[in-house]
Write an enzyme that holds these catalytic residues in place. Structure first.
Site, short mmCIF file in Angstrom:
data_model
loop_
_atom_site.label_atom_id
_atom_site.label_comp_id
_atom_site.label_asym_id
_atom_site.label_seq_id
_atom_site.Cartn_x
_atom_site.Cartn_y
_atom_site.Cartn_z
N GLU A 178 -23.23 6.91 22.70
CA GLU A 178 -23.71 8.11 23.41
C GLU A 178 -23.08 8.22 24.79
OE1 GLU A 178 -27.87 8.11 25.04
OE2 GLU A 178 -27.98 6.17 24.00
N HIS A 199 -29.32 8.93 20.65
CA HIS A 199 -29.97 7.90 21.48
C HIS A 199 -30.98 7.10 20.63
CE1 HIS A 199 -31.47 6.12 25.18
NE2 HIS A 199 -32.70 6.35 24.73
N ASP A 211 6.21 -0.80 7.20
CA ASP A 211 6.63 -1.74 8.23
C ASP A 211 8.13 -2.03 8.21
OD1 ASP A 211 3.93 -1.80 8.62
OD2 ASP A 211 3.71 -3.97 8.47
N LYS A 215 -8.44 -10.72 6.31
CA LYS A 215 -8.76 -10.93 7.73
C LYS A 215 -10.13 -10.34 8.06
CE LYS A 215 -7.52 -7.86 10.53
NZ LYS A 215 -6.63 -6.88 11.19
N TYR A 227 -2.32 -8.43 18.64
CA TYR A 227 -3.63 -8.28 17.98
C TYR A 227 -3.84 -9.34 16.91
CZ TYR A 227 -1.50 -5.85 13.98
OH TYR A 227 -0.77 -5.53 12.86
N GLU A 282 -7.07 -11.68 17.17
CA GLU A 282 -8.07 -11.59 16.10
C GLU A 282 -8.35 -12.96 15.50
OE1 GLU A 282 -7.34 -7.04 14.44
OE2 GLU A 282 -6.21 -8.70 13.57
N GLU A 328 8.19 -5.55 -7.65
CA GLU A 328 7.51 -6.38 -6.65
C GLU A 328 7.74 -7.84 -6.99
OE1 GLU A 328 5.91 -8.30 -3.94
OE2 GLU A 328 5.74 -6.12 -3.66
N SER A 351 0.82 -1.22 0.00
CA SER A 351 0.00 0.00 0.00
C SER A 351 0.85 1.27 0.00
CB SER A 351 -0.93 0.00 1.22
OG SER A 351 -1.81 -1.10 1.17
N GLY A 352 1.91 1.30 0.82
CA GLY A 352 2.74 2.49 0.89
C GLY A 352 3.54 2.72 -0.36
N THR A 397 1.02 -6.89 2.25
CA THR A 397 0.43 -7.60 3.39
C THR A 397 -1.04 -7.26 3.56
OG1 THR A 397 2.54 -7.80 4.57
CG2 THR A 397 0.52 -7.89 5.89
N CYS A 457 -5.00 -7.17 6.37
CA CYS A 457 -6.23 -6.46 6.74
C CYS A 457 -7.47 -6.90 5.99
CB CYS A 457 -6.06 -4.95 6.53
SG CYS A 457 -4.43 -4.29 6.83
#
Length: 451
Positions: A439, A434, A302, A50, A177, A181, A34, A14-15, A41, A47
């Site tokens: 809230e 509400h 990363d 997952k 995480y 996850e 690439e 992505s970066g 990733t 992401c």
């Protein structure tokens, strides 16, 4: 000296893709290499797949709730092969979007591994060498397995999306995480999940009260969580792998997954030979402008091991383009980044934990935990948490922590307020929506501990 390119990007995540595309759109001559799949990733093995697995895993609870709300539900078991086929088709489509965007921007792409020869030269796997005024390293990270007997038999988060079938039982080792996850995902899909974590509580570094609630809810949902426990050895046996734990117990699991850390992708890239400094974990050392000690070489994402999140890598890529190609030196802002952990329930967080804030200055803590309307009606015991950490001196909200279904969506919006420097009184002046869980963030009146 005339260079083949103004910019050569190594890494199609992505970066790297964002930096290459934006630089090319601004008129720069850009190439990108690439060695695997475009999207990196996040799109291919992180992401996106997952989160789709999270969605799939939540339907079991949703069907139970539907019955509590009066619906007649007749559902069969989860069809992993059917889901996996559709999942991979979605990832193929997304990868083609990435490729297409690069092509439309005029970026020349190489389907190849690349390494540095010197500060301005890149060598591709076939020996071809090209030169560039600037080189951007965006090669990301990779899961690592611990050095222990039998570890070669285990999988990592990379392989979880390619299983031929879901195992009946799985041991997940780790407490970050990623481990948490996937423990929740696989538990929701019907796998008998055991999780080992060597620490006293999962999700180290996050707010203690928030991670404690996540831990409690995971256990209540069926995850067999063992804290203060690590894996000592594993060996092949009947029905899977015989695992010896550090507490001396032994058990057999059909599959073992390690989620015990990731390392920057800097091996055999010629970085040190080109003069680039690496840190103790193999990360590329950069300054606030993502520049290495070699003026022509930059690194983002990363591989720098700063804040390892996809949106951060994209921001770093954009700041790089502003700095190098637009003449607008832009340091990367790593302060007050909202983030979400897609456990069940989700955790959303921004800013300081209670302990970190108390170590910094006197604070007031506003918190509430309750059974939300949706699950209370379905007679489920699930609890949620809303928490604000407030500076006693300035009244600024220093931290916001949410544990609840949809916490990721909530923290994105709460994060705007915290990033802007909102005070507790700014929250209080906001009229509540509400009935909602969120809230509570604007109706918290009394600090729970004014010490």
């Amino acid at each position: 000296m005339a260079f083949d390119y103004d910019l050569f990007v190594i890494g199609g995540g992505s970066g790297g893709v964002r930096a290459a595309r934006v630089a090319a759109q601004g008129g720069a001559r850009v190439a990108l290499a690439e060695e695997s799949r475009y999207g990196g990733t996040c799109v291919i093995r992180g992401c996106v797949p997952k989160k789709l697995m999270v969605f799939a895993s939540e339907f079991r609870g949703a069907m139970t709730d539907a019955q509590a709300y009066g619906w007649t539900v007749e559902a069969g078991g989860f069809d992993w092969p059917a889901f996996r086929t559709k999942l991979h088709a979605e990832l193929d489509w997304l990868e083609n979007v990435y490729r297409g965007n690069l092509h439309k921007a005029g970026v020349e792409t190489y389907e190849s591994r690349a390494r540095l020869v010197d500060p301005h030269t890149v060598e591709l796997a076939d020996g071809t060498r090209v030169s560039a005024a600037h080189i951007l390293i965006a090669t990301g990270g990779w899961p690592v397995k611990p050095d222990l007997p039998g570890a070669e038999h285990a999988i990592t988060s990379n392989e979880i999306f390619h299983l031929d079938r879901l195992p009946k039982s799985m041991l997940i080792v780790g407490g970050g995480y990623i481990a948490c996850e996937f423990a929740c995902i696989l538990n929701g899909l019907g796998v008998e999940v055991t999780q080992f974590y060597r620490g006293a509580q999962i999700l180290r570094g996050f707010d203690d009260e928030a991670r404690g609630l996540v831990s409690d809810e995971m256990i209540a949902s069926g995850v067999n969580l063992h804290l203060g426990t690590n894996i000592e050895a594993m060996e092949e046996g009947d029905g899977g792998y015989r695992v010896t734990a550090t507490n001396g117990t032994k058990a057999t699991f059909e599959t073992v997954m390690f989620a015990t850390g990731r390392a920057p992708n800097t091996q055999q890239m010629g970085l040190e030979e080109a003069g680039v400094t690496l840190g103790r974990n193999g990360e590329i050392v950069v300054d606030q402008y993502s520049q290495t000690g070699v003026p022509s070489i930059y690194a983002i994402g990363d591989v720098t091991d700063r804040v390892n999140l996809t949106p951060v890598a994209i921001r770093e890529g954009m700041a790089f383009v502003e700095t190098v190609f637009k003449g607008n030196p832009t340091p990367v802002d790593h302060e007050l980044i909202p983030t979400a952990i897609f456990t069940q329930p989700e955790m959303g967080t921004i800013g300081l934990s209670e302990d970190a804030a108390r170590a910094q200055e006197p604070v007031d803590v506003y918190t509430t935990s309750f059974r939300p309307m949706h699950t209370a009606f379905a007679d489920r015991p699930d609890r949620v948490l809303m928490k604000l950490i407030v500076s006693r001196a300035s009244r600024r909200v220093l931290g916001c922590h949410i544990v609840a279904p949809g916490a990721g969506e909530m923290i994105q919006l709460a994060g705007i307020a915290v990033k802007m420097g909102a005070t507790k009184e700014d929250f209080d002046r906001t009229v509540a929506v509400h009935p909602t869980m969120s809230e509570e963030l604007v109706t918290l009146k009394t600090p729970v501990d004014a010490a």
